[in-house]
Design a protein around this motif. Structure first.
Motif, mmCIF file in Angstrom:
data_model
loop_
_atom_site.group_PDB
_atom_site.id
_atom_site.type_symbol
_atom_site.label_atom_id
_atom_site.label_comp_id
_atom_site.label_asym_id
_atom_site.label_seq_id
_atom_site.Cartn_x
_atom_site.Cartn_y
_atom_site.Cartn_z
ATOM 1 N N SER A 68 46.121 -0.848 2.239
ATOM 2 C CA SER A 68 46.903 0.395 2.223
ATOM 3 C C SER A 68 48.404 0.096 2.162
ATOM 4 N N TYR A 69 49.096 0.928 1.480
ATOM 5 C CA TYR A 69 50.533 0.747 1.286
ATOM 6 C C TYR A 69 51.264 2.071 1.323
ATOM 7 N N GLU A 70 52.505 2.029 1.759
ATOM 8 C CA GLU A 70 53.424 3.084 1.367
ATOM 9 C C GLU A 70 53.770 2.797 -0.088
ATOM 10 N N ALA A 71 54.089 3.828 -0.843
ATOM 11 C CA ALA A 71 54.366 3.574 -2.259
ATOM 12 C C ALA A 71 55.456 4.491 -2.783
ATOM 13 N N TYR A 72 56.053 4.005 -3.846
ATOM 14 C CA TYR A 72 57.046 4.770 -4.603
ATOM 15 C C TYR A 72 56.320 5.325 -5.812
ATOM 16 N N LEU A 73 56.354 6.656 -5.998
ATOM 17 C CA LEU A 73 55.732 7.264 -7.177
ATOM 18 C C LEU A 73 56.822 7.876 -8.048
ATOM 19 N N ARG A 74 56.616 7.815 -9.318
ATOM 20 C CA ARG A 74 57.601 8.414 -10.234
ATOM 21 C C ARG A 74 56.893 9.211 -11.321
ATOM 22 N N ARG A 78 44.606 12.747 -0.311
ATOM 23 C CA ARG A 78 45.072 12.166 0.950
ATOM 24 C C ARG A 78 46.294 11.243 0.770
ATOM 25 N N ILE A 79 47.172 11.678 -0.128
ATOM 26 C CA ILE A 79 48.439 10.971 -0.289
ATOM 27 C C ILE A 79 49.534 11.867 0.277
ATOM 28 N N HIS A 80 50.101 11.446 1.396
ATOM 29 C CA HIS A 80 51.087 12.284 2.073
ATOM 30 C C HIS A 80 52.504 11.809 1.781
ATOM 31 N N ILE A 81 53.395 12.786 1.719
ATOM 32 C CA ILE A 81 54.759 12.491 1.264
ATOM 33 C C ILE A 81 55.687 12.216 2.450
ATOM 34 N N LYS A 108 53.550 8.293 2.471
ATOM 35 C CA LYS A 108 53.160 7.631 3.720
ATOM 36 C C LYS A 108 52.116 6.573 3.377
ATOM 37 N N ILE A 109 51.658 5.852 4.371
ATOM 38 C CA ILE A 109 50.711 4.772 4.094
ATOM 39 C C ILE A 109 49.409 5.350 3.518
ATOM 40 N N THR A 110 48.985 4.773 2.394
ATOM 41 C CA THR A 110 47.892 5.344 1.607
ATOM 42 C C THR A 110 46.964 4.234 1.142
ATOM 43 N N LYS A 111 45.677 4.543 1.023
ATOM 44 C CA LYS A 111 44.742 3.534 0.501
ATOM 45 C C LYS A 111 45.062 3.241 -0.959
ATOM 46 N N ASP A 112 45.104 1.980 -1.293
ATOM 47 C CA ASP A 112 45.485 1.582 -2.640
ATOM 48 C C ASP A 112 44.605 2.221 -3.727
ATOM 49 N N ASN A 131 43.253 5.101 -3.787
ATOM 50 C CA ASN A 131 43.709 6.489 -3.973
ATOM 51 C C ASN A 131 44.945 6.540 -4.852
ATOM 52 N N LEU A 132 45.875 5.609 -4.569
ATOM 53 C CA LEU A 132 47.108 5.566 -5.356
ATOM 54 C C LEU A 132 46.791 5.299 -6.828
ATOM 55 N N ARG A 133 45.986 4.277 -7.040
ATOM 56 C CA ARG A 133 45.664 3.917 -8.424
ATOM 57 C C ARG A 133 44.906 5.035 -9.131
ATOM 58 N N GLY A 134 43.993 5.668 -8.375
ATOM 59 C CA GLY A 134 43.187 6.755 -8.953
ATOM 60 C C GLY A 134 44.058 7.899 -9.451
ATOM 61 N N ILE A 135 44.951 8.331 -8.583
ATOM 62 C CA ILE A 135 45.742 9.519 -8.932
ATOM 63 C C ILE A 135 46.705 9.213 -10.077
ATOM 64 N N ILE A 136 47.246 8.001 -10.064
ATOM 65 C CA ILE A 136 48.190 7.631 -11.122
ATOM 66 C C ILE A 136 47.471 7.595 -12.471
ATOM 67 N N LYS A 137 46.275 7.037 -12.468
ATOM 68 C CA LYS A 137 45.481 6.964 -13.707
ATOM 69 C C LYS A 137 45.202 8.382 -14.217
ATOM 70 N N ASN A 138 44.844 9.230 -13.297
ATOM 71 C CA ASN A 138 44.540 10.622 -13.597
ATOM 72 C C ASN A 138 45.730 11.317 -14.267
ATOM 73 N N PHE A 139 46.917 11.146 -13.670
ATOM 74 C CA PHE A 139 48.116 11.786 -14.235
ATOM 75 C C PHE A 139 48.497 11.180 -15.580
ATOM 76 N N LYS A 140 48.291 9.866 -15.687
ATOM 77 C CA LYS A 140 48.702 9.170 -16.908
ATOM 78 C C LYS A 140 47.983 9.707 -18.137
ATOM 79 N N ASN A 141 46.791 10.205 -17.930
ATOM 80 C CA ASN A 141 46.007 10.723 -19.054
ATOM 81 C C ASN A 141 46.585 12.010 -19.627
#
Lengths: 426, 426
Positions: free
Chosen positions: A343-349, A371-374, A395-399, A401-411
């Motif tokens: 799990s990581y905190e992450a920067y999203l853009r 379950r990605i909290h800001i 906030k700290i998030t399971k990796d 989840n992060l990858r899933g949502i980013i892939k989803n948006f990228k499409n």
């Protein structure tokens, strides 16, 4: 002093040529330091670069291990396979000491090579393979030997750090920063091994094995380079109190190890954030020492030759040392964790046209659902206010989840850019 | 493995007690690392602090060198004279290896002790004497051995650095900062050796000898502590882009050496300015390495025991090493420069009543007359605008001129405070 100690240097590129000149110039003073008189008895390269007598010039590098009077072979060919591999295996099998700067070779074949060196009671030294002039290998093997090290990390690649620093301070975009690095000799014409993180990965594998007293684990490592980082990310990170660095990090928890190389946001006030340009740093955390940091030039002929030549002196003046301090067959066994399950905190853009500002609500809703909290966010306009970036620190998030949502948006084509970069607390 | 290697620990204060417990707990794993089975055969202190069998407890510490089965004596009594001195001389004369954390002893008698160790072919190791856990001694002796080192400097004393950091960040005055340090165990009840710079001086003498391959020069050193620094100086320096640090610095130019310990203004963006609290740093500059910095805890049982125990392992696993790398009788001879004859930029401070503001012209005129030129200056009011400080950063000036003018002004009662602090370009 008995007969002279004979050294062969194989490979006379930048490093090899500098080493040859250095050892010749400093022969007397270094012999005195080693308490052993030495001599460069043979050199070899594809091209004949130095004026030397015929018997000093080797036509075939693979002759070196067979020449009886050679005591030590310095391998400066490079690469994990081919000539370098053949030479070092053959040298150790023929009971020659080996000093090398070849991180790729040690990372890939270090276990096998060490076994041969142990069996044949010769030295295999490789200080120059990790962070150039910083005497980190020797410190782990000697000055910090009684410590139980739990974590090692830092900036192990000067090329990528120079690029990231140029993107930061000179506001260059990635391509310009790379070109500048190439122009100054800090990046190779084919910079892939550096940019993709492979160079850092090899160094990390070696450090991990040494620090945790395990064999080198080549496969269980996560590697991500800096190709995905652009100038906006660097600037936005700054605004939020971070720097982007290509980190190498290995850590032991409850007898499991993680090895990871990735671009990370690190707090601007951390010591790692302050390592700029071609500098490297290594931070070791352990007991009882606490934390130790070493900073220096990680590459270039001077720093590298400092390490190689000190290894040579060590071979001459000291008794035989085990390449990884403990015999390979007595090494600890560990399980390896996959950083992609952590799990990581992450920067999203998210980059969008300003006319689509309404999508921000969508984004936030979807993140929440996953379950990605800001923690905090920022909107920044660009391109004459036609576009904007939505920057989020989670906030700290399971990796996954992060990858899933980013892939989803990228499409979705409506997004001009969607990405995430992990935050590492260093 | 033959018979066990027997270690005696003499002195069971903070460090000694921690070492004893650490070695007992880690005996198996450390024996494996050393490839030698060891045993703490004897311990000794004024008070009996551990429950041990009678034959393990030494009534008289001076018996240790005479006991045949003891291989190595760890001296943790401290102090350059008295018991520690007697013990270490006797140990080496009786062909026992010695490991010590005693900077005062090594700085004062290191040359003589090394000669005995060399003659009797035993080790004298003292990594813990300089900058605690930072493996700087071992790095100079091994990992950086081929370098020609020209300059060594840094923050070698955690106590004074903690006090200066507290004056900076917590805005404490000197006395409060000292009390805080004492409360937290960072300063001794009698803090003189730390505050006056004597502790740094001993470390510097040792580093200087090792780096420049000379004998230890005890006398030719300038030592000034931090007692003269007050909270205003720290804050004013901040405003001008500097931090005040107690520096140890030794440098070789044209075969002359300067050794100096003094509070200096260093640029806020230098790496040394960023070393806060009880941390230490050491920066080594040389060829071919360029510059190397090491940062870590400089004191405390944990860092110190990391160094002592690693020294012990080194003695067990390696061949005999010369205490200062080269035999004492082969050391280089240098002339020593007096830092009081050199030139510095400096920070000057004159405190006056506001009603005497007209004296500023006088000050500037007098400085000019004494060839002290002004780089920049600032006036800062205090005490409800009744007083002001005139702060001046000078251009580079001969030290005697600086001292002369300050002495001159100090004699005039109208000045509430007159002082200068040198600026060091690090």
């Amino acid at each position: 002093m008995n007969r002279k100690f004979n050294i062969a240097i194989i490979g006379l590129g930048n490093i090899g040529s500098y080493l040859y000149t250095f050892l010749k110039q400093k022969r007397k003073i270094l012999s005195k330091k080693a308490r052993v008189d030495f001599n460069i008895s043979h050199i070899c390269d594809k091209k004949r670069k130095f004026k030397v007598s015929k018997n000093k010039w080797l036509k075939n590098y693979l002759d070196a291990p067979k020449i009886k009077e050679i005591d030590l072979i310095v391998e400066l060919i490079g690469g994990a396979e081919g000539s370098a591999k053949k030479l070092v295996f053959s040298a150790l099998k023929n009971k020659k000491h080996v000093v090398t700067a070849n991180k790729a070779l040690i990372a890939k074949y270090g276990n096998q090579l060490a076994k041969i060196a142990e069996k044949n009671k010769v030295n295999l030294e490789y200080e120059a393979a990790v962070c150039g002039g910083i005497p980190v290998i020797r410190s782990i093997k000697d000055g910090l030997i009684t410590n139980q090290i739990n974590k090692v990390y830092g900036i192990f690649n000067g090329t990528t750090n120079f690029i990231l620093s140029s993107m930061d301070f000179d506001k260059l975009n990635f391509d310009f920063a790379l070109k500048k690095a190439q122009k100054l000799g800090y990046a190779e014409r084919n910079p892939k091994a550096d940019l993709a993180g492979f160079d850092v990965a090899d160094k990390l594998r070696i450090l991990s094995a040494l620090c945790f007293n395990s064999t080198i684990n080549y496969k269980n490592i996560y590697i991500e380079g800096i190709n995905n980082i652009d100038q906006k990310d660097v600037q936005y990170s700054n605004l939020l109190g971070f720097k982007i660095k290509l980190l190498g990090l290995t850590e032991k928890n409850n007898n499991t190890i993680v090895q990871k190389v990735f671009p990370a946001l690190v707090k601007s006030n951390s010591s790692t954030a302050k390592i700029n340009g071609v500098l490297n740093n290594v931070i070791l955390e352990g007991k009882p020492i606490g934390s130790i940091e070493m900073i220096g030039e990680g590459a270039g002929p001077k720093a590298t030759v400092s390490a190689i030549s000190s290894d040579i002196i060590s071979v001459m003046k000291d008794s035989i040392k085990l390449p990884f301090n403990t015999p390979i067959k007595e090494k600890n066994k560990y399980k390896f964790r996959d950083m992609l399950n952590e799990s990581y905190e992450a920067y999203l853009r998210f980059d969008l046209q300003v006319k689509n500002i309404g999508l921000v609500k969508n984004i936030i809703r979807k993140l929440k659902k996953n379950r990605i909290h800001i923690q905090k966010y920022k909107k920044i306009n660009f391109n004459s206010n036609k576009f904007f970036s939505l920057i989020i620190i989670t906030k700290i998030t399971k990796d996954p989840n992060l990858r899933g949502i980013i892939k989803n948006f990228k499409n979705k084509k409506i997004y001009k850019c969607v990405k995430f970069i992990r935050i590492e607390k260093v």
